[in-house]
Design an enzyme around this catalytic site. Structure first.
Site: not given
Length: 243
Positions: A146, A164
């Site tokens: 991420k 997320d």
């Protein structure tokens, strides 16, 4: 006298009321594009809410943002970057020097160690520069997929999708890109996003999840894409005020 028949066991069991489906119907590609274009029209120039100066400070800010709000990270980095805004300065500051700046954010002890360690590796392996390569980024301490995706997207303009908690929730709740893992949601979004929208889609979705399609109570009545969403239990009006 006629015999009174007892109700059978099955007739005594009340049938449950029909419930809305738990999962949203998966959007078609055309519907996904319409959904995203509705978000785009409401926010034509989306940007990250993290404060940064360059690729390095962005990398540090994103690494610090795990399980912490952007607001909290921005407060921490305001003083941290005033003290150390380069890898060399961060290494010189050291873990004990980084810690006072970030004590109020979650997991600060490990993050302080990671920030200093990744800064040292940038000096050792990359001449103090942030690499624009996923594998090299993910080799840095505290940098996962991420974080790498955010840096590649924001700092280097690459068409990546960082998933997320907000985007994971949106992908499943709306039917945009359902998946059991962040990687499944990421892959689904990359497949469904029109190429010209992919770079900005991360920002549209994260901001939408943060401020409108919230975890506990999505504010569907404010959603610009509500007509294109497959969420089975939309809240089309705000709840009455509590007395």
């Amino acid at each position: 006298m006629s015999e009174i028949k007892k109700p059978s066991p099955s007739s005594r069991i009340a049938k449950p009321a029909a419930r809305p489906p738990r999962k949203a119907r998966v959007m078609s590609r055309a519907q996904a594009e319409t959904f995203l274009r509705a978000l785009a029209a409401a926010n034509p120039a989306p940007e990250t809410e993290l404060h940064f100066r360059d690729a390095y400070t962005l990398l540090v800010a994103v690494a610090l943002s795990a399980q912490t709000t952007d607001v909290a990270v921005n407060k921490a980095t305001a003083t941290l970057f005033a003290a150390a805004a380069t890898p060399a300065a961060m290494v010189a500051l050291g873990v004990e020097g980084v810690a006072p700046h970030i004590r109020r954010i979650g997991l600060w002890q490990g993050k302080a160690r990671n920030v200093v360690a990744l800064s040292q590796l940038l000096l050792d392996r990359h001449g103090g520069e942030v690499p624009n390569d996923r594998a090299a980024l993910e080799a840095l301490p505290g940098v996962g997929r991420k974080t790498a995706n955010v840096v590649l997207n924001v700092a280097f303009g690459q068409e990546t999708m960082a998933v997320d908690t907000h985007i994971f929730r949106l992908g499943n709740r709306t039917g945009l890109a359902p998946g059991k893992t962040p990687r499944q949601v990421e892959d689904g979004l990359v497949r469904r996003c029109p190429p010209d929208m992919l770079r900005d889609a991360h920002h549209w979705l994260i901001l939408h999840g943060r401020y409108i399609c919230k975890a506990r109570a999505p504010e569907c009545w404010r959603c610009p894409a509500v007509a294109h969403c497959n969420h089975p239990a939309k809240l089309l009006a705000p709840p009455p005020p509590q007395r």
